[in-house]
Design a protein around this motif. Structure first.
Motif, PDB file in Angstrom:
ATOM      1  N   THR A 163     -42.177  33.534  17.138  1.00 11.09           N
ATOM      2  CA  THR A 163     -41.654  33.297  18.489  1.00 11.09           C
ATOM      3  C   THR A 163     -42.517  32.288  19.247  1.00 11.09           C
ATOM      4  OG1 THR A 163     -42.919  35.119  19.484  1.00 11.09           O
ATOM      5  CG2 THR A 163     -40.764  35.652  18.549  1.00 11.09           C
ATOM      6  N   ARG A 164     -43.465  31.662  18.576  1.00  8.58           N
ATOM      7  CA  ARG A 164     -44.405  30.751  19.242  1.00  8.58           C
ATOM      8  C   ARG A 164     -43.656  29.655  20.003  1.00  8.58           C
ATOM      9  NH1 ARG A 164     -49.826  29.732  18.302  1.00  8.58           N
ATOM     10  NH2 ARG A 164     -49.743  30.980  16.380  1.00  8.58           N
ATOM     11  N   SER A 165     -44.043  29.456  21.260  1.00 11.42           N
ATOM     12  CA  SER A 165     -43.461  28.395  22.085  1.00 11.42           C
ATOM     13  C   SER A 165     -44.409  28.112  23.253  1.00 11.42           C
ATOM     14  CB  SER A 165     -42.096  28.831  22.632  1.00 11.42           C
ATOM     15  OG  SER A 165     -41.527  27.801  23.412  1.00 11.42           O
ATOM     16  N   ARG A 189     -52.605  32.728  12.985  1.00 13.94           N
ATOM     17  CA  ARG A 189     -51.653  33.846  12.970  1.00 13.94           C
ATOM     18  C   ARG A 189     -50.231  33.322  12.963  1.00 13.94           C
ATOM     19  NH1 ARG A 189     -48.810  37.009  16.752  1.00 13.94           N
ATOM     20  NH2 ARG A 189     -49.622  35.739  18.474  1.00 13.94           N
ATOM     21  N   ASP A 206     -46.614  33.439  14.083  1.00 12.73           N
ATOM     22  CA  ASP A 206     -45.891  33.977  15.235  1.00 12.73           C
ATOM     23  C   ASP A 206     -44.549  33.269  15.302  1.00 12.73           C
ATOM     24  OD1 ASP A 206     -44.839  34.837  17.603  1.00 12.73           O
ATOM     25  OD2 ASP A 206     -46.436  34.030  18.879  1.00 12.73           O
ATOM     26  N   ASP A 247     -54.553  31.301  18.782  1.00 12.72           N
ATOM     27  CA  ASP A 247     -54.543  32.164  17.592  1.00 12.72           C
ATOM     28  C   ASP A 247     -53.878  31.420  16.432  1.00 12.72           C
ATOM     29  OD1 ASP A 247     -55.104  34.401  16.151  1.00 12.72           O
ATOM     30  OD2 ASP A 247     -53.705  35.732  17.191  1.00 12.72           O
ATOM     31  N   PHE A 262     -53.435  25.266  19.354  1.00  9.49           N
ATOM     32  CA  PHE A 262     -52.542  26.407  19.157  1.00  9.49           C
ATOM     33  C   PHE A 262     -53.337  27.703  19.327  1.00  9.49           C
ATOM     34  CE2 PHE A 262     -51.054  22.903  16.509  1.00  9.49           C
ATOM     35  CZ  PHE A 262     -49.728  22.771  16.942  1.00  9.49           C
ATOM     36  N   GLU A 296     -42.286  27.388  13.615  1.00  9.14           N
ATOM     37  CA  GLU A 296     -43.547  28.043  13.291  1.00  9.14           C
ATOM     38  C   GLU A 296     -43.848  27.967  11.798  1.00  9.14           C
ATOM     39  OE1 GLU A 296     -47.038  30.624  14.049  1.00  9.14           O
ATOM     40  OE2 GLU A 296     -46.072  28.779  14.729  1.00  9.14           O
ATOM     41  N   ASN A 350     -44.439  24.611  20.603  1.00  6.65           N
ATOM     42  CA  ASN A 350     -44.971  24.487  19.249  1.00  6.65           C
ATOM     43  C   ASN A 350     -44.886  23.018  18.824  1.00  6.65           C
ATOM     44  OD1 ASN A 350     -45.808  24.813  16.607  1.00  6.65           O
ATOM     45  ND2 ASN A 350     -44.469  26.562  16.196  1.00  6.65           N
ATOM     46  N   HIS A 370     -46.145  21.002  16.722  1.00  4.90           N
ATOM     47  CA  HIS A 370     -46.814  20.704  15.456  1.00  4.90           C
ATOM     48  C   HIS A 370     -46.534  19.255  15.030  1.00  4.90           C
ATOM     49  CE1 HIS A 370     -43.054  20.681  13.174  1.00  4.90           C
ATOM     50  NE2 HIS A 370     -42.691  21.759  13.855  1.00  4.90           N
ATOM     51  N   ARG A 425     -45.244  24.645  11.115  1.00  2.40           N
ATOM     52  CA  ARG A 425     -46.638  24.550  11.556  1.00  2.40           C
ATOM     53  C   ARG A 425     -47.569  25.321  10.626  1.00  2.40           C
ATOM     54  NH1 ARG A 425     -50.751  27.298  13.803  1.00  2.40           N
ATOM     55  NH2 ARG A 425     -49.581  29.241  13.593  1.00  2.40           N
ATOM     56  N   TYR A 426     -47.183  26.527  10.288  1.00  2.00           N
ATOM     57  CA  TYR A 426     -48.066  27.463   9.585  1.00  2.00           C
ATOM     58  C   TYR A 426     -48.190  27.137   8.096  1.00  2.00           C
ATOM     59  CZ  TYR A 426     -49.915  32.085   8.262  1.00  2.00           C
ATOM     60  OH  TYR A 426     -50.677  33.125   7.781  1.00  2.00           O
TER      61      TYR A 426
END
Length: 407
Positions: free
Chosen positions: A340-342, A336, A338, A333, A331, A284, A344, A346, A287-288
């Motif tokens: 725990t995003r899965s 945001r 996260d 939201d 993706f 994450e 993912n 990216h 990605r973020y």
């Protein structure tokens, strides 16, 4: 001027942030393929949506040009050739080298390197704590800056004492999209010469019966094996590639990732209390937090049309992972954080045949940096308001120049 003729500047990152620029949201919605003026004055087609950027990286109609040959110079004598980096190799040459090098970044090698990287991180944290009389320190100077260089030296086999030779040229090339061709070539030739000289030293060590577990030693041994597909020039290219991709990028992404965690204290606490979530957290953060806001130059080999825009052979095409990784079509939201995003999926490391070979090493380094920090300093927090932090905005890889913390 028609929309087809419109040329925009590459969107700027907002001051005091790592990006991505807010302007990408509008481009994704209204102009997903748009001609932009790059920092060096050339133009290229910005590709801002996830599906398009991911496809562009794997599109055989697009190839990455040699830094030493793009943009092409008409009416001038061609400069002496530079060896292609791994990102610039094409066709059979790229496939041959990738087959040989990829296993060196596989699970077995990372299991070997993991404890070594952890030891480096622990030593830096111990030194930071020992030198902080009041329980505060600058995390960038004490931890974020030195760790990637130590990892790079340990893994590749670069002498740390040579850093004043190779780092200035490495840093220059990170801003290559804003340099003149002469400046790019000067830095490339210097890095190539340094890598060749380093390999000569390693070859002498091997001839004298010496050995090592660093990448250069391992690749030299492979290049000497009867029937090997690897040449000495390929080993030189490997060193140059690792310097360009494995140093400052990791410093600035690590600094941004740690700042992101420190400004999301509830997610930081959850990760501290549930350390098994580090794998998802790293994905994450990749990605973020942009590894690069731009510039990934590809060149069209033939004419084609994308979202109504006619891209001509020879045009530069610039897929932007920083924008693609915030695409709400890919993706939920997307803006945001996260941890725990899965799933993912990216594209921080690109996609397709030229996806970053060292991506797994970068993941291991970031995971270890976070884990050791939270284990040793579980109550770590920013020592100043986030909005007062000074930023290094000298390259497209924006990052905090200082990160005052307390524990």
């Amino acid at each position: 001027m028609s929309e087809t003729d419109t040329v925009i500047p590459v969107p700027d990152v907002e001051p005091g942030t790592a990006g991505p620029p807010c302007a990408y949201a509008r481009l994704r919605a209204e102009q997903p393929v748009v001609k932009a003026q790059l920092p060096n004055g050339e133009t290229g087609w910005l590709i801002t949506r996830y599906a398009d950027a991911r496809a562009a990286f794997a599109d055989p109609r697009l190839e990455r040009p040699l830094m030493s040959a793009w943009p092409p110079r008409e009416g001038e004598d061609a400069p002496p050739p530079c060896l292609p980096t791994f990102l610039e190799m094409t066709g059979e040459h790229h496939e041959r080298v990738r087959r040989t090098v990829l296993p060196l970044f596989g699970r077995r090698r990372l299991e070997f390197m993991g404890p070594r990287i952890r030891t480096m991180a622990e030593e830096l944290i111990d030194a930071m704590v020992a030198g902080a009389e009041d329980g505060t320190a600058d995390l960038v100077a004490a931890y974020v800056d030195p760790l990637p260089l130590r990892v790079l030296c340990e893994t590749v086999g670069l002498p740390h004492e040579d850093r004043d030779i190779y780092l200035p040229h490495t840093l220059a090339l990170l801003g290559a999209s804003g340099l003149t061709m002469e400046e790019v070539l000067t830095a490339l030739y210097a890095l190539q010469d340094y890598a060749s000289e380093l390999i000569s030293r390693k070859e002498q060590e091997v001839s004298s019966g010496g050995s090592g577990e660093d990448y250069v030693h391992l690749l030299l041994a492979e290049s000497r094996r009867p029937g090997s597909e690897l040449t000495r020039d390929d080993v030189v290219s490997f060193v140059v590639t690792m310097l360009m991709a494995g140093y400052k990028t990791n410093i600035q992404h690590t600094g941004n990732a740690l700042l992101t965690l420190l400004t999301h204290p509830e997610q930081l606490r959850r990760l501290r209390d549930e350390p098994a979530g580090i794998g998802a957290a790293v994905e994450e953060l990749l990605r973020y937090v942009p590894l690069m806001n731009a510039i990934n130059i590809l060149v069209a080999k033939e004419d084609f049309t994308l979202h109504g825009q006619r891209i001509r052979a020879g045009d530069a095409v610039v897929p932007v992972p920083a924008s693609a990784n915030r695409d709400p079509e890919a993706f939920a939201d997307a803006d945001r954080l996260d941890l725990t995003r899965s799933p993912n999926a990216h594209i921080a490391f690109g996609h397709g045949p030229h996806a970053c070979t060292g991506g797994h090493l970068t993941r291991l380094q970031l995971a270890t940096a976070i884990q050791v920090l939270l284990e040793r300093l579980p109550d770590i927090e920013l020592a100043v308001p986030a909005e007062t932090i000074a930023w290094d905005e000298s390259t497209p890889l924006r990052a905090p120049a200082r990160l005052p913390v307390r524990w």
